[in-house]
Each structure stands twice: as C-alpha cells, then as structure tokens.
Design a protein around this motif. Structure first.
Motif, PDB file in Angstrom:
ATOM      1  N   VAL A   1       0.861  -1.179   0.000  1.00  0.00           N
ATOM      2  CA  VAL A   1       0.000   0.000   0.000  1.00  0.00           C
ATOM      3  C   VAL A   1       0.903   1.238   0.000  1.00  0.00           C
ATOM      4  O   VAL A   1       1.633   1.469   0.959  1.00  0.00           O
ATOM      5  CB  VAL A   1      -0.909  -0.003   1.247  1.00  0.00           C
ATOM      6  N   HIS A   2       0.855   2.013  -1.073  1.00  0.00           N
ATOM      7  CA  HIS A   2       1.648   3.239  -1.144  1.00  0.00           C
ATOM      8  C   HIS A   2       0.772   4.433  -0.806  1.00  0.00           C
ATOM      9  O   HIS A   2      -0.363   4.521  -1.252  1.00  0.00           O
ATOM     10  CB  HIS A   2       2.221   3.412  -2.550  1.00  0.00           C
ATOM     11  N   TYR A   3       1.304   5.330   0.006  1.00  0.00           N
ATOM     12  CA  TYR A   3       0.572   6.544   0.358  1.00  0.00           C
ATOM     13  C   TYR A   3       1.508   7.738   0.212  1.00  0.00           C
ATOM     14  O   TYR A   3       2.727   7.588   0.205  1.00  0.00           O
ATOM     15  CB  TYR A   3       0.033   6.470   1.788  1.00  0.00           C
ATOM     16  N   ASN A   4       0.934   8.920   0.104  1.00  0.00           N
ATOM     17  CA  ASN A   4       1.733  10.128  -0.003  1.00  0.00           C
ATOM     18  C   ASN A   4       1.781  10.875   1.324  1.00  0.00           C
ATOM     19  O   ASN A   4       2.848  11.169   1.830  1.00  0.00           O
ATOM     20  CB  ASN A   4       1.188  11.031  -1.113  1.00  0.00           C
ATOM     21  N   THR A   5       0.614  11.162   1.908  1.00  0.00           N
ATOM     22  CA  THR A   5       0.590  11.990   3.113  1.00  0.00           C
ATOM     23  C   THR A   5      -0.185  11.390   4.277  1.00  0.00           C
ATOM     24  O   THR A   5      -0.048  11.874   5.390  1.00  0.00           O
ATOM     25  CB  THR A   5      -0.031  13.371   2.813  1.00  0.00           C
ATOM     26  N   ASN A   6      -0.997  10.373   4.060  1.00  0.00           N
ATOM     27  CA  ASN A   6      -1.872   9.900   5.126  1.00  0.00           C
ATOM     28  C   ASN A   6      -1.423   8.530   5.655  1.00  0.00           C
ATOM     29  O   ASN A   6      -2.012   7.495   5.353  1.00  0.00           O
ATOM     30  CB  ASN A   6      -3.320   9.850   4.643  1.00  0.00           C
ATOM     31  N   LYS A   7      -0.409   8.552   6.486  1.00  0.00           N
ATOM     32  CA  LYS A   7       0.143   7.312   7.035  1.00  0.00           C
ATOM     33  C   LYS A   7      -0.887   6.567   7.876  1.00  0.00           C
ATOM     34  O   LYS A   7      -0.945   5.336   7.838  1.00  0.00           O
ATOM     35  CB  LYS A   7       1.375   7.626   7.874  1.00  0.00           C
TER      36      LYS A   7
ATOM     37  N   THR B   1       4.120   1.880   2.370  1.00  0.00           N
ATOM     38  CA  THR B   1       5.302   2.705   2.185  1.00  0.00           C
ATOM     39  C   THR B   1       4.919   4.073   1.639  1.00  0.00           C
ATOM     40  O   THR B   1       3.866   4.229   1.037  1.00  0.00           O
ATOM     41  CB  THR B   1       6.299   2.037   1.217  1.00  0.00           C
ATOM     42  N   ASN B   2       5.787   5.032   1.851  1.00  0.00           N
ATOM     43  CA  ASN B   2       5.654   6.312   1.166  1.00  0.00           C
ATOM     44  C   ASN B   2       7.005   6.671   0.538  1.00  0.00           C
ATOM     45  O   ASN B   2       7.334   7.826   0.367  1.00  0.00           O
ATOM     46  CB  ASN B   2       5.169   7.423   2.100  1.00  0.00           C
ATOM     47  N   GLU B   3       7.762   5.673   0.196  1.00  0.00           N
ATOM     48  CA  GLU B   3       9.090   5.847  -0.382  1.00  0.00           C
ATOM     49  C   GLU B   3       9.013   6.256  -1.842  1.00  0.00           C
ATOM     50  O   GLU B   3       9.432   5.542  -2.729  1.00  0.00           O
ATOM     51  CB  GLU B   3       9.896   4.543  -0.242  1.00  0.00           C
ATOM     52  N   SER B   4       8.462   7.427  -2.102  1.00  0.00           N
ATOM     53  CA  SER B   4       8.311   7.868  -3.495  1.00  0.00           C
ATOM     54  C   SER B   4       9.379   8.859  -3.904  1.00  0.00           C
ATOM     55  O   SER B   4       9.432   9.255  -5.056  1.00  0.00           O
ATOM     56  CB  SER B   4       6.922   8.481  -3.683  1.00  0.00           C
ATOM     57  N   LYS B   5      10.188   9.296  -2.975  1.00  0.00           N
ATOM     58  CA  LYS B   5      11.167  10.332  -3.287  1.00  0.00           C
ATOM     59  C   LYS B   5      12.562   9.791  -3.277  1.00  0.00           C
ATOM     60  O   LYS B   5      12.903   8.864  -2.692  1.00  0.00           O
ATOM     61  CB  LYS B   5      11.019  11.484  -2.305  1.00  0.00           C
TER      62      LYS B   5
END
Length: 66
Positions: free
Chosen positions: A35-41, A62-66
């Motif tokens: 499950v990938h998220y940007n701001t809502n952990k 994860t939010n490892e997009s950067k």
C-alpha cells in the motif's frame, strides 16, 4: 486457487477512493499488497491492519516515493 496467489501488487494512491478498493480486491483474490501513500500514514496503517486481520494476508505500506 486464488487468481493472484503468489503475486505481489504495488498500489499507489491506495489510501483513498479507487486505490483502497483496488487494494481490497487484490488482497481478497490472493495478492500480497504493498500500500503506497503520499501523506496519510494513518489511513495506510489502518488499511493494512484491516487486510492482515481479516484476510490473514501479508500486506505492507510505504511512502518511499522520493
């Protein structure tokens, strides 16, 4: 046999709307879901906990997009 058994899926935008529904369908059909998220952990954690509790699946987030 489930259609996505032994498969792993990465779902981006998974904490709202269509993304969360896609996560649920893939998990029900046997996929291990990331499950990938940007701001809502918190939403991501809740979704993964629900999947793991109800489906005995191995999902993560994860939010490892950067």
């Amino acid at each position: 046999m489930k259609i996505f058994e032994n498969k792993t899926a990465l779902v981006t935008g998974a904490t709202s709307g269509l993304g969360s529904e896609i996560v649920k369908v893939l998990a029900i059909k046997g996929a291990q879901v990331i499950v990938h998220y940007n701001t809502n952990k918190e939403k991501a954690e809740k979704l993964v906990k629900e999947l793991n509790d109800y489906l005995s699946s191995k999902s993560g987030f994860t939010n490892e997009s950067k």
